[in-house]
Design a protein around this motif. Sequence first.
Motif, PDB file in Angstrom:
ATOM      1  N   ARG A 102       0.847  -1.187   0.000  1.00  0.00           N
ATOM      2  CA  ARG A 102       0.000   0.000   0.000  1.00  0.00           C
ATOM      3  C   ARG A 102       0.880   1.233   0.000  1.00  0.00           C
ATOM      4  NH1 ARG A 102      -4.557  -0.417   4.528  1.00  0.00           N
ATOM      5  NH2 ARG A 102      -4.939   1.660   3.638  1.00  0.00           N
ATOM      6  N   ILE A 103       0.737   2.048  -1.032  1.00  0.00           N
ATOM      7  CA  ILE A 103       1.588   3.212  -1.184  1.00  0.00           C
ATOM      8  C   ILE A 103       1.347   4.216  -0.076  1.00  0.00           C
ATOM      9  CG2 ILE A 103       0.100   4.673  -2.619  1.00  0.00           C
ATOM     10  CD1 ILE A 103       3.739   3.899  -3.438  1.00  0.00           C
ATOM     11  N   THR A 104       0.132   4.244   0.479  1.00  0.00           N
ATOM     12  CA  THR A 104      -0.183   5.221   1.517  1.00  0.00           C
ATOM     13  C   THR A 104       0.469   4.884   2.853  1.00  0.00           C
ATOM     14  OG1 THR A 104      -2.231   3.977   1.950  1.00  0.00           O
ATOM     15  CG2 THR A 104      -2.376   5.884   0.492  1.00  0.00           C
ATOM     16  N   ARG A 105       1.075   3.699   2.980  1.00  0.00           N
ATOM     17  CA  ARG A 105       1.776   3.355   4.205  1.00  0.00           C
ATOM     18  C   ARG A 105       3.231   3.815   4.191  1.00  0.00           C
ATOM     19  NH1 ARG A 105       0.100  -2.819   6.005  1.00  0.00           N
ATOM     20  NH2 ARG A 105      -2.121  -2.426   6.375  1.00  0.00           N
ATOM     21  N   SER A 106       3.666   4.354   3.083  1.00  0.00           N
ATOM     22  CA  SER A 106       5.070   4.716   2.943  1.00  0.00           C
ATOM     23  C   SER A 106       5.294   6.181   3.291  1.00  0.00           C
ATOM     24  CB  SER A 106       5.538   4.459   1.502  1.00  0.00           C
ATOM     25  OG  SER A 106       6.792   5.053   1.267  1.00  0.00           O
ATOM     26  N   PRO A 107       6.093   6.482   4.318  1.00  0.00           N
ATOM     27  CA  PRO A 107       6.434   7.883   4.610  1.00  0.00           C
ATOM     28  C   PRO A 107       7.169   8.560   3.452  1.00  0.00           C
ATOM     29  CG  PRO A 107       7.008   6.458   6.463  1.00  0.00           C
ATOM     30  CD  PRO A 107       6.653   5.556   5.324  1.00  0.00           C
ATOM     31  N   THR A 108       7.984   7.783   2.725  1.00  0.00           N
ATOM     32  CA  THR A 108       8.697   8.363   1.580  1.00  0.00           C
ATOM     33  C   THR A 108       7.722   8.790   0.498  1.00  0.00           C
ATOM     34  OG1 THR A 108      10.687   7.060   2.023  1.00  0.00           O
ATOM     35  CG2 THR A 108      10.402   7.874  -0.217  1.00  0.00           C
ATOM     36  N   ALA A 109       6.672   7.985   0.259  1.00  0.00           N
ATOM     37  CA  ALA A 109       5.672   8.362  -0.743  1.00  0.00           C
ATOM     38  C   ALA A 109       4.971   9.662  -0.349  1.00  0.00           C
ATOM     39  CB  ALA A 109       4.656   7.233  -0.917  1.00  0.00           C
ATOM     40  N   TRP A 110       4.641   9.798   0.934  1.00  0.00           N
ATOM     41  CA  TRP A 110       3.995  11.023   1.388  1.00  0.00           C
ATOM     42  C   TRP A 110       4.944  12.216   1.286  1.00  0.00           C
ATOM     43  CZ3 TRP A 110      -0.919  11.940   1.805  1.00  0.00           C
ATOM     44  CH2 TRP A 110      -1.805  10.877   2.049  1.00  0.00           C
ATOM     45  N   ALA A 111       6.228  11.993   1.612  1.00  0.00           N
ATOM     46  CA  ALA A 111       7.202  13.074   1.484  1.00  0.00           C
ATOM     47  C   ALA A 111       7.337  13.515   0.032  1.00  0.00           C
ATOM     48  CB  ALA A 111       8.553  12.625   2.043  1.00  0.00           C
ATOM     49  N   LEU A 112       7.372  12.539  -0.887  1.00  0.00           N
ATOM     50  CA  LEU A 112       7.457  12.880  -2.304  1.00  0.00           C
ATOM     51  C   LEU A 112       6.210  13.618  -2.777  1.00  0.00           C
ATOM     52  CD1 LEU A 112       9.100   9.718  -3.897  1.00  0.00           C
ATOM     53  CD2 LEU A 112       9.921  12.061  -4.095  1.00  0.00           C
ATOM     54  N   GLY A 113       5.023  13.151  -2.360  1.00  0.00           N
ATOM     55  CA  GLY A 113       3.790  13.809  -2.769  1.00  0.00           C
ATOM     56  C   GLY A 113       3.724  15.247  -2.288  1.00  0.00           C
ATOM     57  N   PHE A 172       6.352  17.113  -1.318  1.00  0.00           N
ATOM     58  CA  PHE A 172       7.438  17.838  -1.992  1.00  0.00           C
ATOM     59  C   PHE A 172       6.991  18.255  -3.387  1.00  0.00           C
ATOM     60  CE2 PHE A 172      11.784  17.387  -4.175  1.00  0.00           C
ATOM     61  CZ  PHE A 172      12.122  18.699  -3.912  1.00  0.00           C
ATOM     62  N   PHE A 173       6.349  17.331  -4.114  1.00  0.00           N
ATOM     63  CA  PHE A 173       5.812  17.650  -5.434  1.00  0.00           C
ATOM     64  C   PHE A 173       4.809  18.800  -5.322  1.00  0.00           C
ATOM     65  CE2 PHE A 173       3.422  17.397  -9.270  1.00  0.00           C
ATOM     66  CZ  PHE A 173       4.220  16.767 -10.219  1.00  0.00           C
ATOM     67  N   ALA A 196       2.046  10.557  -6.106  1.00  0.00           N
ATOM     68  CA  ALA A 196       2.756  11.808  -5.843  1.00  0.00           C
ATOM     69  C   ALA A 196       2.158  12.964  -6.643  1.00  0.00           C
ATOM     70  CB  ALA A 196       4.236  11.639  -6.174  1.00  0.00           C
ATOM     71  N   GLN A 197       1.811  12.721  -7.922  1.00  0.00           N
ATOM     72  CA  GLN A 197       1.298  13.816  -8.740  1.00  0.00           C
ATOM     73  C   GLN A 197      -0.117  14.213  -8.322  1.00  0.00           C
ATOM     74  OE1 GLN A 197       2.179  14.232 -12.864  1.00  0.00           O
ATOM     75  NE2 GLN A 197       3.639  12.532 -12.869  1.00  0.00           N
ATOM     76  N   SER A 198      -0.976  13.227  -8.064  1.00  0.00           N
ATOM     77  CA  SER A 198      -2.343  13.578  -7.664  1.00  0.00           C
ATOM     78  C   SER A 198      -2.344  14.288  -6.311  1.00  0.00           C
ATOM     79  CB  SER A 198      -3.224  12.329  -7.622  1.00  0.00           C
ATOM     80  OG  SER A 198      -2.703  11.378  -6.710  1.00  0.00           O
ATOM     81  N   THR A 199      -1.561  13.767  -5.363  1.00  0.00           N
ATOM     82  CA  THR A 199      -1.460  14.420  -4.055  1.00  0.00           C
ATOM     83  C   THR A 199      -0.847  15.807  -4.198  1.00  0.00           C
ATOM     84  OG1 THR A 199      -1.185  12.281  -2.968  1.00  0.00           O
ATOM     85  CG2 THR A 199      -0.507  14.218  -1.729  1.00  0.00           C
ATOM     86  N   GLY A 200       0.239  15.886  -4.970  1.00  0.00           N
ATOM     87  CA  GLY A 200       0.941  17.152  -5.098  1.00  0.00           C
ATOM     88  C   GLY A 200       0.121  18.242  -5.748  1.00  0.00           C
ATOM     89  N   TYR A 201      -0.585  17.911  -6.824  1.00  0.00           N
ATOM     90  CA  TYR A 201      -1.350  18.951  -7.501  1.00  0.00           C
ATOM     91  C   TYR A 201      -2.522  19.430  -6.638  1.00  0.00           C
ATOM     92  CZ  TYR A 201       1.241  18.548 -11.879  1.00  0.00           C
ATOM     93  OH  TYR A 201       2.222  18.581 -12.837  1.00  0.00           O
ATOM     94  N   LEU A 202      -3.094  18.545  -5.845  1.00  0.00           N
ATOM     95  CA  LEU A 202      -4.154  18.988  -4.928  1.00  0.00           C
ATOM     96  C   LEU A 202      -3.599  19.941  -3.877  1.00  0.00           C
ATOM     97  CD1 LEU A 202      -6.219  15.704  -4.397  1.00  0.00           C
ATOM     98  CD2 LEU A 202      -6.991  17.809  -5.511  1.00  0.00           C
TER      99      LEU A 202
END
Length: 513
Positions: free
Chosen positions: A316-327, A329-330, A450-456
């Motif tokens: 699950r990508i939402t369990r990754s702190p790195t994914a959230w940091a990237l989102g 950051f984006f 990352a892109q969907s989170t970031g653009y929001l």
Amino acid sequence: MMGGMPEDDTRGRPAPRPDAAAVRSGEKAGDRAAGGSGRTGASVSAAAPGAAPAAAARPSVWRTRLLIAGIALAALNLRPAITSLGALLEEVRDGLGMSGATAGLLTSLPSLCFAVFGVMAPGLARRGGPAPVLLAGMAAIAAGVLLRPFAGGTGGFLAGSALALAGIALSNVLMPVAVKRWFPDRVGTMTGLYSMTLALGTALAAAAAVPAAQVLGGSWRAGLAVWALPALAAVLVWLPLAGVRTGRRGRTTGAAGAAAPGGRPFPGERDRDRTVPAGTRPGTAPEPSPAPGQAREPEPGRAPGPAPDPAAPAPRITRSPTAWALGCFFGFQSTAAYIIMGWLPQIFRDAGLPASTAGTLLAVTMGLSVPLSFLLPRIAAGMRHQSALAALLGVSGLAGYAGLYLAPAAGAWAWVLLLGISNCAFPLVLTLIGMRSRTSAGVTRLSAFAQSTGYLISVPGPLLIGVLYQHTGGWSLPLALMSGLMVLQLGLGVRAGRHRYVEDEGRRPLPAG
């Protein structure tokens, strides 16, 4: 098996027939004639034994050149609708009677449209392949840019802008997919071309919008509408590429099986469908794969870790702190970019600089990304941790904002250079997305997240800047807000730059309770 591949292909049989071996020999000769790029065109494999390989390879070379032109033209059109508006924003506001808050909404519209329409791109590409969707995206850009200045009123202008931005959103998502699918053996080169052409279009529109309006009778409407011309050129190139067929069956392929016009695979398509163990370079024998859970010898620049279990469910990508940091950051780098594209010329014009100079300064900021977009990913890929790069870009942005506050006109050229360096957080975050997953499927999931989170996240920023500017009549508070957002970007970039893989974090059990 790919559509359009010959049915008598003997790959995998114990004892190929002599004529099949001759065909393979012709394929290899055709590859050498095509420049050694690894392309194995179906036209070569289907040719009779003894046919001239160079003649059979020519259609593949033609399609390759058309694809390169299509990708370059598509990238060229991904930002002029935004940066041409930033250079002429004051004239648009005066002509339409637009308030500062509405102008803020207009500068927030790119992020909003990218978040809303970008998520539709994968589903549309699965139905008909990426080429028809890219064609539709270019057509939407051309129509929106051409119609919005003449739609009448603020509502019509916003609607036309949304149409153009919807086309940009679809193309944004599918351009990396197109590069990966049609040029799998030249991803770095084509990504560099795509990034540099995008930056070139961004800078060109910023620099030429005001002169174009002056040449066309001083009309801001004509100065904005003229940027439909490169989009129309892209439509003409993508028209022959959008007829993606599987050849014998005549059906349009999906995103996973796009073929070139005429039923032949695109460059690298046949090689891409072969199952190659992870870590194997093209043209080398695959190494024995370790058992699931057994440690794999690390590749250069990769951390050692257990081999992924093919039977294990995707983490699950939402369990990754790195994914959230990237989102995040984006999101904050997108906020900074769209504030700069939308409001930087106005900052300089309020400081007393003429409109043409303000547009040129924005063009310098965007144009600096042309060389840096090519160099920065290569530098980042050679580093184990990229946190220092993210910090350097953040510090450059803070210095640029401080200069705009203290002496916007006197040091304008220095400030735009610093902001241009800071703006290269975009190619850095794209590089990090590719480096923070072990598999291509993981990169796809991470990129979408990352892109969907970031653009929001980036939607409110330009709108808040417009509201603050309208209510204060100056740039002190807006620049303070921009500096605070840059501090957040810096911290998140340092966190995202650590050497981690989202699969490793995503499989960790959640804490009890």
